[in-house]
Enzyme design. Structure first.
Site, PDB file in Angstrom:
ATOM      1  N   CYS A 115      36.912  36.078 -26.005  1.00 15.64           N
ATOM      2  CA  CYS A 115      36.297  35.572 -27.249  1.00 15.64           C
ATOM      3  C   CYS A 115      36.415  36.557 -28.409  1.00 15.64           C
ATOM      4  CB  CYS A 115      34.832  35.224 -27.012  1.00 15.64           C
ATOM      5  SG  CYS A 115      34.621  33.907 -25.816  1.00 15.64           S
ATOM      6  N   HIS A 252      31.335  34.754 -34.102  1.00 14.61           N
ATOM      7  CA  HIS A 252      31.906  33.960 -33.011  1.00 14.61           C
ATOM      8  C   HIS A 252      30.976  32.776 -32.747  1.00 14.61           C
ATOM      9  CE1 HIS A 252      33.502  32.675 -29.272  1.00 14.61           C
ATOM     10  NE2 HIS A 252      32.603  33.270 -28.508  1.00 14.61           N
ATOM     11  N   ASN A 282      32.344  26.353 -28.047  1.00 16.20           N
ATOM     12  CA  ASN A 282      32.920  27.695 -27.965  1.00 16.20           C
ATOM     13  C   ASN A 282      34.430  27.569 -27.731  1.00 16.20           C
ATOM     14  OD1 ASN A 282      33.721  30.283 -27.344  1.00 16.20           O
ATOM     15  ND2 ASN A 282      32.011  30.705 -25.970  1.00 16.20           N
TER      16      ASN A 282
HETATM   17  O1  UT7 Z   1      31.493  34.001 -25.873  1.00 12.79           O
HETATM   18  C1  UT7 Z   1      30.460  34.322 -25.049  1.00 12.79           C
HETATM   19  C2  UT7 Z   1      30.378  33.165 -24.124  1.00 12.79           C
HETATM   20  N1  UT7 Z   1      29.161  32.852 -23.546  1.00 12.79           N
HETATM   21  C3  UT7 Z   1      28.007  32.627 -24.164  1.00 12.79           C
HETATM   22  O2  UT7 Z   1      27.787  32.840 -25.321  1.00 12.79           O
HETATM   23  C4  UT7 Z   1      26.928  32.053 -23.311  1.00 12.79           C
HETATM   24  C5  UT7 Z   1      25.649  32.790 -23.431  1.00 12.79           C
HETATM   25  N2  UT7 Z   1      24.600  32.076 -22.736  1.00 12.79           N
HETATM   26  C6  UT7 Z   1      24.076  30.937 -23.184  1.00 12.79           C
HETATM   27  O3  UT7 Z   1      24.495  30.431 -24.215  1.00 12.79           O
HETATM   28  C7  UT7 Z   1      22.927  30.320 -22.428  1.00 12.79           C
HETATM   29  O4  UT7 Z   1      22.490  31.199 -21.414  1.00 12.79           O
HETATM   30  C8  UT7 Z   1      23.258  28.945 -21.819  1.00 12.79           C
HETATM   31  C9  UT7 Z   1      23.429  27.915 -22.939  1.00 12.79           C
HETATM   32  C10 UT7 Z   1      24.527  29.022 -21.002  1.00 12.79           C
HETATM   33  C11 UT7 Z   1      22.119  28.479 -20.923  1.00 12.79           C
HETATM   34  O5  UT7 Z   1      20.903  28.462 -21.655  1.00 12.79           O
HETATM   35  P1  UT7 Z   1      19.581  29.138 -21.049  1.00 12.79           P
HETATM   36  O6  UT7 Z   1      18.513  28.876 -22.006  1.00 12.79           O
HETATM   37  O7  UT7 Z   1      19.910  30.558 -20.698  1.00 12.79           O
HETATM   38  O8  UT7 Z   1      19.349  28.244 -19.760  1.00 12.79           O
HETATM   39  P2  UT7 Z   1      19.271  28.676 -18.218  1.00 12.79           P
HETATM   40  O9  UT7 Z   1      20.600  29.130 -17.742  1.00 12.79           O
HETATM   41  O10 UT7 Z   1      18.084  29.545 -18.037  1.00 12.79           O
HETATM   42  O11 UT7 Z   1      18.952  27.291 -17.554  1.00 12.79           O
HETATM   43  C12 UT7 Z   1      17.722  26.606 -17.762  1.00 12.79           C
HETATM   44  C13 UT7 Z   1      17.712  25.345 -16.922  1.00 12.79           C
HETATM   45  C14 UT7 Z   1      18.076  25.593 -15.459  1.00 12.79           C
HETATM   46  O12 UT7 Z   1      17.294  24.724 -14.667  1.00 12.79           O
HETATM   47  P3  UT7 Z   1      15.992  25.288 -13.888  1.00 12.79           P
HETATM   48  O13 UT7 Z   1      16.502  26.387 -12.989  1.00 12.79           O
HETATM   49  O14 UT7 Z   1      15.081  25.803 -14.977  1.00 12.79           O
HETATM   50  O15 UT7 Z   1      15.482  24.092 -13.171  1.00 12.79           O
HETATM   51  C15 UT7 Z   1      19.523  25.140 -15.381  1.00 12.79           C
HETATM   52  O16 UT7 Z   1      19.874  24.699 -14.103  1.00 12.79           O
HETATM   53  O17 UT7 Z   1      18.679  24.434 -17.437  1.00 12.79           O
HETATM   54  C16 UT7 Z   1      19.531  23.991 -16.370  1.00 12.79           C
HETATM   55  N3  UT7 Z   1      20.826  23.706 -16.911  1.00 12.79           N
HETATM   56  C17 UT7 Z   1      21.136  22.523 -17.486  1.00 12.79           C
HETATM   57  N4  UT7 Z   1      20.410  21.407 -17.670  1.00 12.79           N
HETATM   58  C18 UT7 Z   1      21.008  20.387 -18.308  1.00 12.79           C
HETATM   59  C19 UT7 Z   1      21.926  24.519 -16.985  1.00 12.79           C
HETATM   60  N5  UT7 Z   1      22.930  23.866 -17.593  1.00 12.79           N
HETATM   61  C20 UT7 Z   1      22.467  22.636 -17.902  1.00 12.79           C
HETATM   62  C21 UT7 Z   1      23.044  21.521 -18.559  1.00 12.79           C
HETATM   63  N6  UT7 Z   1      22.275  20.427 -18.737  1.00 12.79           N
HETATM   64  N7  UT7 Z   1      24.311  21.522 -19.025  1.00 12.79           N
END
Ligand code: UT7
Length: 325
Positions: A115, A252, A282
């Protein structure tokens, strides 16, 4: 007092025709428009058509950047493609672009910093132009991230999209820094101890397959804002500029929460932040040149404006760059 400076002569962008909305994704995996918008700010992403490759996207963006610069491929003697999704393991996507542009002169190569690729690419081209290795360069960020995704993994497949952005760079005599147009300063960083937080689980030398993108999203998020703001502060310290001098923050485009938190921590008002993640997700190395092209095309960028670019991604790699429009 004047000095040689790398300046942007034109910008271009290309997004594939096919749009995949959050509602479309909700039919494929257990997710919802509400979750995706709230957690990421993404509403739609573009997906390359069957047979449409990274070099096709890159060439379309390059042609537009050349047209906007009033130049032709004959005027270019360096092509640098930042990509993590090359058409082939080799030759470089950049030489495929070179060929599609009808060029047999100059040099072309790819750069892999995921990225952060476009910031790395601008920095590399800046150094090469200043060293007299080339007179005019095309720096392109181009990705077909859709080809690396595990479409059954809702934690990653909702985040990424395909696209390309390009700039034409030239070398010009400008008033001494921090006045004058062009690239003023860049800071690059990497730390491979974080490699397992965001990676692809395949490659020619390991599995002999392309592999799929894997990410510990929460871990990436946790590091992102601190790393981004630290490297930006380093840019400020090196130039004597500060957040209050910034006219446009062009980060980004990975997640609106990371973008907004970084702007807030730096003290840059949101109306000075270019945010396009909603429309294409992204797109890795393509995201900054796509955002730059959007802001250049809609008239937001005015001559003399100070632009702050930043990126962070797999590796980790990260970096920031100050540029006067
Ligand atoms: O260029 C760099 C590239 N990467 C990034 O910038 C990514 C950086 N990270 C993020 O943007 C965030 O961490 C995410 C958007 C990937 C995830 O957001 P979060 O607020 O950190 O959510 P989380 O991973 O803590 O997940 C919360 C809940 C989980 O369920 P439980 O365990 O609370 O029951 C996940 O299983 O959301 C669930 N979950 C989803 N639910 C619906 C994860 N993905 C999804 C989804 N739809 N697509």
């Amino acid at each position: 007092m004047t000095e040689a400076r790398t300046v942007i002569l034109g910008t271009g962008g290309y997004l594939p025709e096919k749009v995949l909305t959050n509602d479309d994704l909700a039919k494929m995996v257990d997710t919802s428009d509400e979750w995706i918008v709230q957690r990421t700010g993404i509403r739609r992403r573009h997906i390359a058509a069957e047979g449409e490759t990274t070099s096709d996207l890159a060439t379309a963006a390059a042609r537009q950047a050349l047209a906007n610069a009033g130049l032709t491929p004959a005027d270019i003697d360096l092509i640098l493609v930042a990509t993590t999704t090359p058409d082939l393991t080799f030759p470089a996507t950049a030489v495929l672009v070179q060929s599609k542009l009808g060029m047999t002169h100059g040099a072309a190569f790819d750069l892999q910093a995921v990225c952060s690729g476009f910031i790395y690419g601008l920095t590399m081209a800046d150094a090469m132009l200043k060293a007299g290795q080339a007179k005019r360069a095309l720096v392109i960020g181009a990705e077909t991230m859709s080809r690396l995704l595990d479409w059954g993994d809702r934690t990653t497949c909702v985040l990424f999209g395909d696209g390309a952005g390009a700039v034409v760079l030239g070398i010009d005599s400008q008033p001494a820094k921090p006045a004058g147009k062009g690239i003023l300063h860049a800071q690059l960083r990497s730390d491979g101890s974080h490699r397992e937080k965001l990676y692809v689980d395949g490659g020619p030398s390991t599995t002999q397959t392309v592999g799929h993108l894997r990410m510990e999203g929460k871990e990436v998020f946790k590091h992102a804002v601190g790393m981004i703001t630290d490297v930006i502060e380093a840019c400020f310290a090196a130039t004597g500029l500060s957040a209050s001098d910034i006219d446009w923050f062009i980060p980004h485009q990975a997640n609106i929460r990371i973008i907004d938190a970084s702007a807030k921590k730096l003290g840059i008002p949101l109306e000075r932040v270019v945010r396009t993640v909603e429309n294409h997700g992204n797109t890795s190395a393509a995201s900054i040149p796509l955002a730059l092209h959007t802001a250049a095309s809609d008239g937001r960028l005015k001559p003399g404006d100070l632009l702050l670019l930043e990126a962070m991604g797999g590796g980790f790699t990260w970096g920031s760059l100050l540029l006067r429009w």
